[in-house]
Design a protein around this motif. Structure first.
Motif, mmCIF file in Angstrom:
data_model
loop_
_atom_site.group_PDB
_atom_site.id
_atom_site.type_symbol
_atom_site.label_atom_id
_atom_site.label_comp_id
_atom_site.label_asym_id
_atom_site.label_seq_id
_atom_site.Cartn_x
_atom_site.Cartn_y
_atom_site.Cartn_z
ATOM 1 N N VAL A 1 0.860 -1.183 0.000
ATOM 2 C CA VAL A 1 0.000 0.000 0.000
ATOM 3 C C VAL A 1 0.895 1.230 0.000
ATOM 4 O O VAL A 1 1.849 1.316 0.788
ATOM 5 C CB VAL A 1 -0.916 0.012 1.251
ATOM 6 C CG1 VAL A 1 -1.753 1.277 1.294
ATOM 7 C CG2 VAL A 1 -1.795 -1.220 1.281
ATOM 8 N N GLU A 2 0.600 2.196 -0.862
ATOM 9 C CA GLU A 2 1.350 3.449 -0.928
ATOM 10 C C GLU A 2 1.229 4.179 0.405
ATOM 11 O O GLU A 2 0.136 4.345 0.938
ATOM 12 C CB GLU A 2 0.823 4.326 -2.068
ATOM 13 C CG GLU A 2 1.622 5.574 -2.311
ATOM 14 C CD GLU A 2 3.024 5.294 -2.814
ATOM 15 O OE1 GLU A 2 3.946 6.018 -2.404
ATOM 16 O OE2 GLU A 2 3.191 4.353 -3.616
ATOM 17 N N ASP B 1 8.054 0.486 4.719
ATOM 18 C CA ASP B 1 9.273 0.153 3.990
ATOM 19 C C ASP B 1 9.524 1.254 2.964
ATOM 20 O O ASP B 1 9.097 1.139 1.817
ATOM 21 C CB ASP B 1 9.129 -1.219 3.321
ATOM 22 C CG ASP B 1 10.408 -1.679 2.673
ATOM 23 O OD1 ASP B 1 11.493 -1.249 3.094
ATOM 24 O OD2 ASP B 1 10.329 -2.497 1.735
ATOM 25 N N GLY B 2 10.166 2.324 3.396
ATOM 26 C CA GLY B 2 10.420 3.452 2.503
ATOM 27 C C GLY B 2 9.151 4.234 2.243
ATOM 28 O O GLY B 2 8.608 4.883 3.132
ATOM 29 N N THR B 3 8.629 4.137 1.009
ATOM 30 C CA THR B 3 7.437 4.898 0.623
ATOM 31 C C THR B 3 6.189 4.038 0.557
ATOM 32 O O THR B 3 5.158 4.479 0.059
ATOM 33 C CB THR B 3 7.656 5.576 -0.748
ATOM 34 O OG1 THR B 3 7.890 4.558 -1.724
ATOM 35 C CG2 THR B 3 8.830 6.527 -0.715
ATOM 36 N N THR B 4 6.293 2.799 1.041
ATOM 37 C CA THR B 4 5.136 1.902 1.011
ATOM 38 C C THR B 4 4.976 1.177 2.342
ATOM 39 O O THR B 4 5.928 1.013 3.096
ATOM 40 C CB THR B 4 5.272 0.836 -0.099
ATOM 41 O OG1 THR B 4 6.450 0.063 0.138
ATOM 42 C CG2 THR B 4 5.328 1.457 -1.474
ATOM 43 N N PHE B 5 3.738 0.743 2.594
ATOM 44 C CA PHE B 5 3.466 -0.137 3.716
ATOM 45 C C PHE B 5 3.405 -1.561 3.172
ATOM 46 O O PHE B 5 2.792 -1.799 2.129
ATOM 47 C CB PHE B 5 2.122 0.195 4.374
ATOM 48 C CG PHE B 5 2.152 1.433 5.221
ATOM 49 C CD1 PHE B 5 2.820 1.457 6.436
ATOM 50 C CD2 PHE B 5 1.500 2.580 4.805
ATOM 51 C CE1 PHE B 5 2.840 2.595 7.224
ATOM 52 C CE2 PHE B 5 1.513 3.729 5.578
ATOM 53 C CZ PHE B 5 2.189 3.731 6.795
ATOM 54 N N THR B 6 4.029 -2.488 3.868
ATOM 55 C CA THR B 6 3.979 -3.892 3.511
ATOM 56 C C THR B 6 3.135 -4.611 4.558
ATOM 57 O O THR B 6 3.488 -4.617 5.736
ATOM 58 C CB THR B 6 5.395 -4.500 3.464
ATOM 59 O OG1 THR B 6 6.177 -3.770 2.529
ATOM 60 C CG2 THR B 6 5.349 -5.962 3.068
ATOM 61 N N VAL B 7 2.025 -5.172 4.116
ATOM 62 C CA VAL B 7 1.126 -5.901 5.006
ATOM 63 C C VAL B 7 1.326 -7.386 4.723
ATOM 64 O O VAL B 7 1.173 -7.822 3.585
ATOM 65 C CB VAL B 7 -0.352 -5.505 4.741
ATOM 66 C CG1 VAL B 7 -1.278 -6.268 5.671
ATOM 67 C CG2 VAL B 7 -0.548 -4.004 4.885
ATOM 68 N N THR C 1 -5.396 2.464 -1.358
ATOM 69 C CA THR C 1 -5.098 1.976 -2.696
ATOM 70 C C THR C 1 -4.030 0.894 -2.601
ATOM 71 O O THR C 1 -2.939 1.130 -2.086
ATOM 72 C CB THR C 1 -4.581 3.113 -3.596
ATOM 73 O OG1 THR C 1 -5.571 4.138 -3.626
ATOM 74 C CG2 THR C 1 -4.304 2.626 -5.000
ATOM 75 N N VAL C 2 -4.350 -0.285 -3.102
ATOM 76 C CA VAL C 2 -3.421 -1.415 -3.081
ATOM 77 C C VAL C 2 -2.574 -1.370 -4.349
ATOM 78 O O VAL C 2 -3.102 -1.386 -5.457
ATOM 79 C CB VAL C 2 -4.195 -2.753 -2.983
ATOM 80 C CG1 VAL C 2 -3.251 -3.932 -3.157
ATOM 81 C CG2 VAL C 2 -4.953 -2.829 -1.672
ATOM 82 N N ASP C 3 -1.257 -1.289 -4.165
ATOM 83 C CA ASP C 3 -0.335 -1.305 -5.309
ATOM 84 C C ASP C 3 -0.172 -2.719 -5.853
ATOM 85 O O ASP C 3 -0.118 -2.921 -7.056
ATOM 86 C CB ASP C 3 1.031 -0.749 -4.924
ATOM 87 C CG ASP C 3 1.036 0.771 -4.778
ATOM 88 O OD1 ASP C 3 0.041 1.408 -5.160
ATOM 89 O OD2 ASP C 3 2.040 1.304 -4.273
ATOM 90 N N SER C 4 -0.069 -3.695 -4.939
ATOM 91 C CA SER C 4 0.034 -5.093 -5.374
ATOM 92 C C SER C 4 -0.349 -6.011 -4.219
ATOM 93 O O SER C 4 -0.269 -5.630 -3.055
ATOM 94 C CB SER C 4 1.446 -5.431 -5.860
ATOM 95 O OG SER C 4 2.354 -5.456 -4.780
ATOM 96 N N ALA C 5 -0.775 -7.202 -4.573
ATOM 97 C CA ALA C 5 -1.090 -8.244 -3.596
ATOM 98 C C ALA C 5 -0.668 -9.563 -4.231
ATOM 99 O O ALA C 5 -1.105 -9.894 -5.334
ATOM 100 C CB ALA C 5 -2.580 -8.250 -3.276
#
Length: 115
Positions: free
Chosen positions: A7-8, A32-38, A58-62
């Protein structure tokens, strides 16, 4: 194997994201830098992604991926070069679909190797 949702971080509230993800089975939320890692169990990936999107994020990737239980620090520049060269060769091989590793190269060594 773990489920990972990216997630951004821009404009995202970590507490709200953590609450929305945890309600559907997420184990951890990390910046993690500019994104959240779930991260979550692979069985909960679709539910966690849906909960995050329903909360307005907004989900960048899953995706399903392999996450190491332990990592090995590589502090020697020569060893780091060899490992990175091997990873590049594996990724360039048409017969290899995915490459996973458990090494951790410190930022100062990575900069020296890249420079």
């Amino acid at each position: 194997r773990r489920g990972i949702v990216i997630v951004e971080a821009e404009g995202a509230d970590e507490d709200e994201l953590t609450l929305a993800a945890a309600e559907r089975g997420a184990d951890d939320v990390a910046l993690d830098g500019t994104t959240f890692t779930v991260s979550c169990d692979i069985a909960n990936l679709a539910e966690v992604r849906a909960a995050i999107e329903a909360a307005g994020f907004t989900v960048d990737s899953a995706e399903l991926t392999m996450v190491p239980k332990t990592t090995v620090e590589v502090a020697d520049e020569n060893e780091a070069k060899k490992i990175l060269r091997l990873i590049d060769q594996l990724e360039d091989n048409d017969d290899v679909q995915d490459v996973y590793a458990n090494f951790d190269i410190p930022e100062r060594v990575l900069e020296a190797v890249a420079g």
